[in-house]
Design a protein around this motif. Structure first.
Motif, PDB file in Angstrom:
ATOM      1  N   PRO A 185      37.054  44.289  45.851  1.00 10.83           N
ATOM      2  CA  PRO A 185      35.596  44.117  45.891  1.00 10.83           C
ATOM      3  C   PRO A 185      35.196  42.640  45.932  1.00 10.83           C
ATOM      4  O   PRO A 185      34.226  42.282  46.590  1.00 10.83           O
ATOM      5  N   ASP A 186      35.943  41.821  45.200  1.00 11.68           N
ATOM      6  CA  ASP A 186      35.699  40.372  45.204  1.00 11.68           C
ATOM      7  C   ASP A 186      36.930  39.707  45.820  1.00 11.68           C
ATOM      8  O   ASP A 186      37.890  39.372  45.118  1.00 11.68           O
ATOM      9  N   ARG A 187      36.887  39.529  47.113  1.00  9.07           N
ATOM     10  CA  ARG A 187      38.051  38.978  47.818  1.00  9.07           C
ATOM     11  C   ARG A 187      38.385  37.562  47.379  1.00  9.07           C
ATOM     12  O   ARG A 187      39.545  37.192  47.293  1.00  9.07           O
ATOM     13  N   ASP A 188      37.351  36.768  47.105  1.00  9.15           N
ATOM     14  CA  ASP A 188      37.595  35.378  46.708  1.00  9.15           C
ATOM     15  C   ASP A 188      38.376  35.319  45.401  1.00  9.15           C
ATOM     16  O   ASP A 188      39.329  34.546  45.261  1.00  9.15           O
ATOM     17  N   ALA A 189      37.991  36.144  44.433  1.00 10.12           N
ATOM     18  CA  ALA A 189      38.689  36.160  43.149  1.00 10.12           C
ATOM     19  C   ALA A 189      40.109  36.695  43.303  1.00 10.12           C
ATOM     20  O   ALA A 189      41.059  36.169  42.707  1.00 10.12           O
ATOM     21  N   ALA A 190      40.260  37.742  44.114  1.00  3.03           N
ATOM     22  CA  ALA A 190      41.587  38.317  44.327  1.00  3.03           C
ATOM     23  C   ALA A 190      42.507  37.311  45.016  1.00  3.03           C
ATOM     24  O   ALA A 190      43.681  37.166  44.647  1.00  3.03           O
ATOM     25  N   TYR A 191      41.953  36.596  45.996  1.00  5.12           N
ATOM     26  CA  TYR A 191      42.771  35.597  46.695  1.00  5.12           C
ATOM     27  C   TYR A 191      43.139  34.439  45.770  1.00  5.12           C
ATOM     28  O   TYR A 191      44.265  33.941  45.810  1.00  5.12           O
ATOM     29  N   ALA A 192      42.218  34.032  44.917  1.00  5.59           N
ATOM     30  CA  ALA A 192      42.500  32.937  43.982  1.00  5.59           C
ATOM     31  C   ALA A 192      43.653  33.298  43.058  1.00  5.59           C
ATOM     32  O   ALA A 192      44.536  32.462  42.783  1.00  5.59           O
ATOM     33  N   GLY A 193      43.676  34.534  42.579  1.00  6.04           N
ATOM     34  CA  GLY A 193      44.777  34.976  41.730  1.00  6.04           C
ATOM     35  C   GLY A 193      46.093  35.044  42.484  1.00  6.04           C
ATOM     36  O   GLY A 193      47.147  34.652  41.971  1.00  6.04           O
ATOM     37  N   PHE A 194      46.026  35.535  43.706  1.00  8.06           N
ATOM     38  CA  PHE A 194      47.203  35.610  44.585  1.00  8.06           C
ATOM     39  C   PHE A 194      47.766  34.215  44.831  1.00  8.06           C
ATOM     40  O   PHE A 194      48.978  33.980  44.712  1.00  8.06           O
ATOM     41  N   LEU A 195      46.890  33.271  45.135  1.00  7.37           N
ATOM     42  CA  LEU A 195      47.316  31.903  45.388  1.00  7.37           C
ATOM     43  C   LEU A 195      47.922  31.271  44.139  1.00  7.37           C
ATOM     44  O   LEU A 195      48.935  30.560  44.214  1.00  7.37           O
ATOM     45  N   ALA A 196      47.336  31.532  42.974  1.00  3.84           N
ATOM     46  CA  ALA A 196      47.876  30.988  41.729  1.00  3.84           C
ATOM     47  C   ALA A 196      49.308  31.467  41.499  1.00  3.84           C
ATOM     48  O   ALA A 196      50.180  30.696  41.082  1.00  3.84           O
ATOM     49  N   ASP A 197      49.563  32.741  41.805  1.00  2.00           N
ATOM     50  CA  ASP A 197      50.924  33.281  41.643  1.00  2.00           C
ATOM     51  C   ASP A 197      51.898  32.637  42.625  1.00  2.00           C
ATOM     52  O   ASP A 197      53.039  32.330  42.268  1.00  2.00           O
ATOM     53  N   LEU A 198      51.456  32.423  43.866  1.00  6.82           N
ATOM     54  CA  LEU A 198      52.316  31.764  44.849  1.00  6.82           C
ATOM     55  C   LEU A 198      52.639  30.339  44.424  1.00  6.82           C
ATOM     56  O   LEU A 198      53.750  29.849  44.654  1.00  6.82           O
TER      57      LEU A 198
END
Length: 205
Positions: A185-198
């Motif tokens: 639902p919130d792509r920006d937040a989901a992507y930020a978490g994904f990027l943090a893990d990477l």
């Protein structure tokens, strides 16, 4: 015999376990029932020795049609994340826990269907052979299906994502599958978490 009509890909492994031999042998794999409705086997791609191995769930519709992993919309999210995390694409081998597209028809569309536990288990010999051949320093586990295959059913991506954990003589870092970013639902937040893990994975190598 594994449940739901699956046996094992182990019967299809070649004598030589280098990537070229594995890829050729996997093209003929009938280790589970998914080969019947898939266009082709979609094997992993990348350098023979890579610092990182990224493991997703299974090929999607575009991957099944083109024969390459992570070439669809999720692949574009992945490429963006890798670049922003400072992970060079030439240092990455990408593959999936399951090598055939699992889908159900919906009108004229082929809609993704989550692989069963039996299908994941049946396909595991290919993934284990890829790990042995590539010898990555870090394995990035993308989503629950890959986590089940590599880290066991007790591992929960939602609780343990972004934490380096032992995987044999290397480390694994789990995160969500990039397709989950597209569905969020919130792509920006989901992507930020994904990027943090990477970025954790980048620092681990």
């Amino acid at each position: 015999m594994v449940k739901d009509g699956n046996n094992s890909a182990a019967h299809f492994l070649p004598d030589r376990l280098d990537l070229e031999s594995l890829r050729a042998a996997a093209a003929c794999c009938e280790g589970c029932d998914l080969y019947r409705n898939a266009t082709r086997t979609v094997f992993g791609e990348g350098p023979g020795r890579a610092a990182y191995m990224l493991v997703g769930e299974q090929p999607g519709d575009q991957e099944d049609r083109q024969g390459h992993p992570f070439v669809g919309p999720a692949g574009r999210i992945l490429d963006k994340g890798l670049a922003e995390a400072g992970i060079e694409r030439e240092d990455v081998y990408v593959t999936n826990a399951v090598k055939h597209f699992s889908w159900v028809p919906r009108g004229k569309r082929r809609v993704h269907q989550k692989p069963t536990a039996g299908q994941i288990t049946a396909c595991l010999p290919w993934l284990e052979a890829e790990l042995a051949a590539v010898e990555p320093r870090v394995v990035v586990v993308l989503g629950a299906t890959a986590a089940r295959a590599l880290l066991g059913p007790a591992f929960k991506v939602t609780r343990q994502r972004g934490e380096p954990v032992p995987l044999g003589d290397r480390l694994a870092v789990a995160t969500i599958h990039p397709s989950a970013v597209l569905r969020a639902p919130d792509r920006d937040a989901a992507y930020a978490g994904f990027l943090a893990d990477l970025k954790v994975a980048a620092g681990t190598a």
